[in-house]
Design an enzyme around this catalytic site. Structure first.
Site, PDB file in Angstrom:
ATOM      1  N   ARG A   1      -6.524   2.561  10.969  1.00 27.70           N
ATOM      2  CA  ARG A   1      -6.097   1.181  11.253  1.00 27.70           C
ATOM      3  C   ARG A   1      -7.061   0.494  12.217  1.00 27.70           C
ATOM      4  NH1 ARG A   1      -0.733   1.408   9.360  1.00 27.70           N
ATOM      5  NH2 ARG A   1       0.696  -0.044  10.266  1.00 27.70           N
TER       6      ARG A   1
ATOM      7  N   LYS B   1       0.822  -1.213   0.000  1.00 27.99           N
ATOM      8  CA  LYS B   1       0.000   0.000   0.000  1.00 27.99           C
ATOM      9  C   LYS B   1       0.853   1.258   0.000  1.00 27.99           C
ATOM     10  CE  LYS B   1      -1.160  -0.201   4.967  1.00 27.99           C
ATOM     11  NZ  LYS B   1      -0.124  -1.216   5.295  1.00 27.99           N
TER      12      LYS B   1
ATOM     13  N   ARG C   1       3.154  -7.676  14.115  1.00 27.66           N
ATOM     14  CA  ARG C   1       2.339  -6.742  13.326  1.00 27.66           C
ATOM     15  C   ARG C   1       1.188  -7.475  12.642  1.00 27.66           C
ATOM     16  NH1 ARG C   1       6.766  -4.202   9.675  1.00 27.66           N
ATOM     17  NH2 ARG C   1       5.117  -2.912   8.802  1.00 27.66           N
TER      18      ARG C   1
HETATM   19  P1  AMP Z   1       3.455   1.336   8.740  1.00 28.18           P
HETATM   20  O1  AMP Z   1       4.581   2.142   8.212  1.00 28.18           O
HETATM   21  O2  AMP Z   1       2.118   1.755   8.186  1.00 28.18           O
HETATM   22  O3  AMP Z   1       3.698  -0.155   8.574  1.00 28.18           O
HETATM   23  O4  AMP Z   1       3.369   1.611  10.304  1.00 28.18           O
HETATM   24  C1  AMP Z   1       4.455   1.310  11.159  1.00 28.18           C
HETATM   25  C2  AMP Z   1       4.002   1.316  12.596  1.00 28.18           C
HETATM   26  O5  AMP Z   1       3.513   2.618  12.959  1.00 28.18           O
HETATM   27  C3  AMP Z   1       2.845   0.377  12.922  1.00 28.18           C
HETATM   28  O6  AMP Z   1       3.279  -0.949  13.166  1.00 28.18           O
HETATM   29  C4  AMP Z   1       2.267   1.038  14.174  1.00 28.18           C
HETATM   30  O7  AMP Z   1       3.090   0.800  15.309  1.00 28.18           O
HETATM   31  C5  AMP Z   1       2.408   2.517  13.836  1.00 28.18           C
HETATM   32  N1  AMP Z   1       1.213   3.039  13.117  1.00 28.18           N
HETATM   33  C6  AMP Z   1       1.164   3.496  11.828  1.00 28.18           C
HETATM   34  N2  AMP Z   1      -0.066   3.894  11.501  1.00 28.18           N
HETATM   35  C7  AMP Z   1      -0.830   3.685  12.587  1.00 28.18           C
HETATM   36  C8  AMP Z   1      -2.208   3.888  12.876  1.00 28.18           C
HETATM   37  N3  AMP Z   1      -3.056   4.369  11.954  1.00 28.18           N
HETATM   38  N4  AMP Z   1      -2.652   3.555  14.125  1.00 28.18           N
HETATM   39  C9  AMP Z   1      -1.817   3.073  15.058  1.00 28.18           C
HETATM   40  N5  AMP Z   1      -0.520   2.842  14.855  1.00 28.18           N
HETATM   41  C10 AMP Z   1      -0.007   3.146  13.634  1.00 28.18           C
END
Ligand code: AMP
Length: 218
Positions: free
Chosen positions: A88, A15, A173
């Site tokens: 999320r 994504k 995750r």
């Molecule tokens: P991502 O880069 O989208 O994989 O996000 C990395 C990490 O950031 C996730 O594993 C969460 O710890 C945190 N994170 C990102 N977006 C969110 C969200 N919308 N709600 C809560 N935690 C988030």
């Protein structure tokens, strides 16, 4: 800004890659909550210090913190926004709906990228990202290797391996994703803006599909 588009999908679904390409193509503001939070961690802001361990463990940051960061960045935006990694949780989806409707704004497309779980771990563990945050290009050691080992094709900065892109953090995750995703998907599924996309192909193949979805809507 009139509309906010949403990208859903598990870690490694692509994504981020697709959201970046689409944002460029359709002149949207790409807003990745993961990038915003990683930036806060690296700058050791008050929020960054608070969320560092939660993120490293592959858990979700609390809804109020994430909603607050997002809504602050939406103020005064002139272009439409493409969210990547937000909402999320059901609570975040409801808070976003409330934010948009209270300002006369609309939810745009909700693109849900589906990839079989077995394919995701390698995508995440072999992912490398550009260390220059204004670039943030995404590579995969086998599927999309950089032309020069360890360096970004676009800006020449060193590539890095995210600390939560290890096999162990990936498993946590995925557990988090599986525990929170169904209600979120159910919330959006009935909407006329919802599109389920098969994300198991190459980045180019998936891009062709999502571009068509955005073109039809434009
Ligand atoms: P991502 O880069 O989208 O994989 O996000 C990395 C990490 O950031 C996730 O594993 C969460 O710890 C945190 N994170 C990102 N977006 C969110 C969200 N919308 N709600 C809560 N935690 C988030």
């Amino acid at each position: 800004m009139k509309r906010a588009h949403v990208f859903l999908g598990p870690p490694g679904s692509g994504k981020g890659t697709q959201a970046k390409l689409l944002a460029e193509r359709f002149a949207l503001t790409h807003m990745s909550t993961g990038d915003i939070l990683r930036d806060a961690v690296s700058k050791e802001t008050e929020i960054g210090l608070r969320v560092k361990a939660v993120m490293a463990a592959g858990n979700l940051v609390d809804d109020d913190t994430v909603n607050g960061l997002v809504f602050a960045r939406l103020q005064g935006k002139t272009t439409d926004v493409l969210f990547d990694g937000y909402p999320r949780t059901l609570q975040q989806a409801e808070a976003l709906a409330e934010f948009l409707s209270s300002r006369g704004l609309e939810l745009g497309l909700v693109v849900d990228i589906e990839v079989p779980e077995a394919a995701l771990e390698s995508r995440v563990v072999k992912r490398r990202v550009c260390s220059e945050s204004s670039c943030g290009a995404i590579y995969h050691l086998d599927r999309k290797p950089p032309k020069t080992t360890g360096l970004c094709d676009l800006c020449g900065s060193p590539l890095k391996h995210r600390s939560d892109d290890t096999a162990e953090a990936f498993r946590s995750r995925m557990e988090t994703f599986n525990a929170t995703f169904k209600p979120l998907q159910a919330y959006y599924e009935g909407s006329p803006n919802y599109r389920l996309v098969d994300g198991s192909g190459t980045p180019d193949e998936v891009y062709e599909v999502v571009v068509k979805i955005f073109e039809e809507r434009a």
